[in-house]
Structure formats: structure tokens, C-alpha cells
Design a protein around this motif. Structure first.
Motif, short mmCIF file in Angstrom:
data_model
loop_
_atom_site.label_atom_id
_atom_site.label_comp_id
_atom_site.label_asym_id
_atom_site.label_seq_id
_atom_site.Cartn_x
_atom_site.Cartn_y
_atom_site.Cartn_z
N ASN A 40 0.64 -1.38 -0.30
CA ASN A 40 0.71 0.40 0.57
C ASN A 40 0.87 1.26 -0.06
O ASN A 40 0.77 2.07 -0.70
CB ASN A 40 -0.63 -0.15 1.24
N GLU A 41 2.08 0.99 1.17
CA GLU A 41 2.64 2.99 1.28
C GLU A 41 3.43 2.23 -0.84
O GLU A 41 3.80 3.84 -1.32
CB GLU A 41 3.79 2.18 2.17
N ALA A 44 0.87 4.36 -2.84
CA ALA A 44 0.74 5.74 -2.40
C ALA A 44 2.22 6.51 -2.77
O ALA A 44 1.80 7.65 -3.37
CB ALA A 44 0.77 5.41 -1.05
N SER A 47 2.79 6.03 -7.08
CA SER A 47 1.69 5.12 -8.30
C SER A 47 1.96 6.50 -9.56
O SER A 47 1.61 5.42 -10.49
CB SER A 47 0.48 6.32 -7.26
#
Length: 283
Positions: A40-41, A44, A47
Motif C-alpha cells: 500500500n505504501e 501511495a 503511483s
């Protein structure tokens, strides 16, 4: 093998066979890899890289080793991905006012500072992989090739986990751009057939950085992971064989270590292909 804990992917691998230039080799002893990735990081912070092929946000993976010189135990290799804003040349001070502000080449830091940084690097890195290449494999393929093999595996496992989960989350893995920064004067030969399968073979730029652990934050982070993880194996061996004084010399060919070999003999964890150990076995 992957385990998901909260938002972290826990990585565990045991490699018993390896494909080298199309030929499978049975390793004399398994190579163990462990680590984690915060997918997820990763999304984030990178991206733009993944979605728009923004070359200004190239994913940088630092790779370093520890333990090429000792007569005893494994050589350890690590790869590390730092947060985007923290990844860059050390002289540019991207780590200023961060929990890793004192991070540099592990050889320039005291053991106390390395031990303090080790959990911080693990906590704040977007991802890392640590490989333990045992003495039996070092004896099988020689120390240079064992080190290159560890660097290759740390890189490939990291890229494989990233590509797998990008595909799983419907992200276009073909847009991933990565620079893999290896400490030293050479890059390992990656398994490009595997990178083709992952869809990232043309987007991986391998670079050799002489004294890279003192020049780039990502390589410095990898150097901490490799050095401290190896020291931990040395302390474990010291607990099993206190008469060798391993906690003090960490397997290096000091006078005390050579005298211990003369007095107590060669351990299973000694590197038999190294000249001082080979000579001791003949005696």
C-alpha cells in the motif's frame, strides 16, 4: 511463501535449487530469504511511476552484502527500498530530520548505532529482503559467486513480489521503472527469463556503485540489514561454541580465531574452501 500481516506482506523463501544460465543446480545447503513489503505504501509513494511511467519517481532498490572475508559462517545480502523522499545521494541529506538521519555505510558506524538502526530500517523501509548464503554454498560456488547469487536472489524476489501484487491489484506492472543499485564494481546476472515472465525485464536498470554504501541511502540501508543480520548469526554460533570467541572476531581470521581452530578444530560452519581452514583440515 508470503504471509500477510495487517498491510505488510511477510516474505519467506528457502531456495534449494537455482537456475544458472538455463541449468538447474542443487545447492549444497538451502539459501534462506526473509523480508517484508508494504504494498500500500509502495502504491501511495510511487503511483505516478506505476500509473503514468513518470521517470522522475523511479523506484530505487539498494543492494549490499556483509561477510565476504570471514572464515566462518554465511555471507549475508540485503535489498532495501526506502520511502521516495528518503532515497537519494547521502550528500544531499534526504535523511535529515528522519529516524534514519545517522544512516551511512555500516562500516563507518559503531555496532551500537548499527543495532539501533536495524529495526528502524525494517520499520520505515517500504520493502526489504535479506538472504543468508551458508558456508556450504560458498564452498560449492566460491565466495564471489555466492555473493552475486545472494544479490541476484534479493533483487529477483523483491521484483517478483512487487510485480505479483501489482498485477493482483489491477495495476499495470509494465509501467514499473526500477533502478537496482548494487554496492561494488559489478552487477549480478539476473534471470532475465523470469523478469520477462513478470513483465518487467525492460524496466529494470542495474547499476554498480563503487563504495555505494557511503554514497546512496538505499544501499546504506541494505548494508545495515546485511551486516546486523550476519552479526546475529555469529552471536548464535558463539552461544553454541563459546570456546571459539566468535562474538569478538565474527569469523574473521584474527589470531584468537586461528588459535581456536588449532586447539578445537574446524566447525561445520567454517568455510572449507578458504585457505587457512583448508590448511587446518590437512594438519
Amino acid at each position: 511463501m508470503l504471509h500477510i500481516e495487517s498491510n505488510l506482506l511477510q516474505i519467506e523463501r528457502s531456495i534449494e535449487q537455482i537456475d544458472i544460465k538455463g541449468q538447474y543446480i542443487n545447492l549444497a545447503s538451502p539459501i534462506y530469504l526473509s523480508g517484508q513489503l508494504n504494498i500500500n505504501e509502495l502504491l501511495a509513494q510511487y503511483s505516478n511511476n506505476i500509473a503514468q511511467s513518470d521517470t522522475s519517481s523511479v523506484l530505487q532498490i539498494g543492494v549490499d552484502e556483509a561477510g565476504r572475508g570471514p572464515l566462518l559462517g554465511s555471507v549475508n545480502v540485503a535489498s532495501a527500498i526506502l520511502p521516495r523522499a528518503w532515497s537519494g545521494l547521502i550528500e544531499g541529506q534526504p535523511l535529515k530530520d528522519t529516524p534514519l538521519s545517522i544512516l551511512t555505510d555500516s562500516k563507518q558506524l559503531s555496532e551500537k548505532k548499527r543495532d539501533m538502526l536495524y529495526p528502524l530500517v525494517q520499520q520505515h523501509a517500504i520493502g526489504y529482503v535479506i538472504a543468508d548464503i551458508p558456508a556450504a554454498v560458498i564452498d560449492q560456488v566460491n565466495i564471489l559467486q555466492a555473493t552475486m547469487l545472494g544479490m541476484r536472489l534479493c533483487t529477483e524476489v523483491m521484483l517478483e513480489v512487487i510485480a505479483y501484487h501489482l498485477n493482483d491489484m489491477a495495476q499495470d506492472v509494465h509501467q514499473l521503472h526500477a533502478e537496482v543499485l548494487f554496492d561494488g564494481n559489478r552487477c549480478p546476472e539476473l534471470n532475465y527469463a523470469r523478469l520477462v515472465e513478470l513483465g518487467v525485464e525492460e524496466k529494470v536498470d542495474c547499476q554498480a556503485w563503487i563504495k555505494g554504501d557511503a554514497r546512496h541511502t538505499s544501499i546504506a540501508a541494505a548494508s545495515i540489514l546485511a551486516k546486523v543480520s550476519r552479526d546475529k548469526t555469529m552471536y548464535a554460533l558463539d552461544a553454541q561454541h563459546p570456546e571459539y570467541g566468535i562474538a569478538k572476531h565474527k569469523g574473521y581470521p584474527t589470531r584468537a580465531h586461528m588459535e581456536a581452530i588449532e586447539t578445537y578444530g574446524v566447525l561445520a560452519a567454517h568455510r572449507r574452501s578458504f585457505a587457512p581452514v583448508r590448511k587446518a583440515l590437512k594438519r
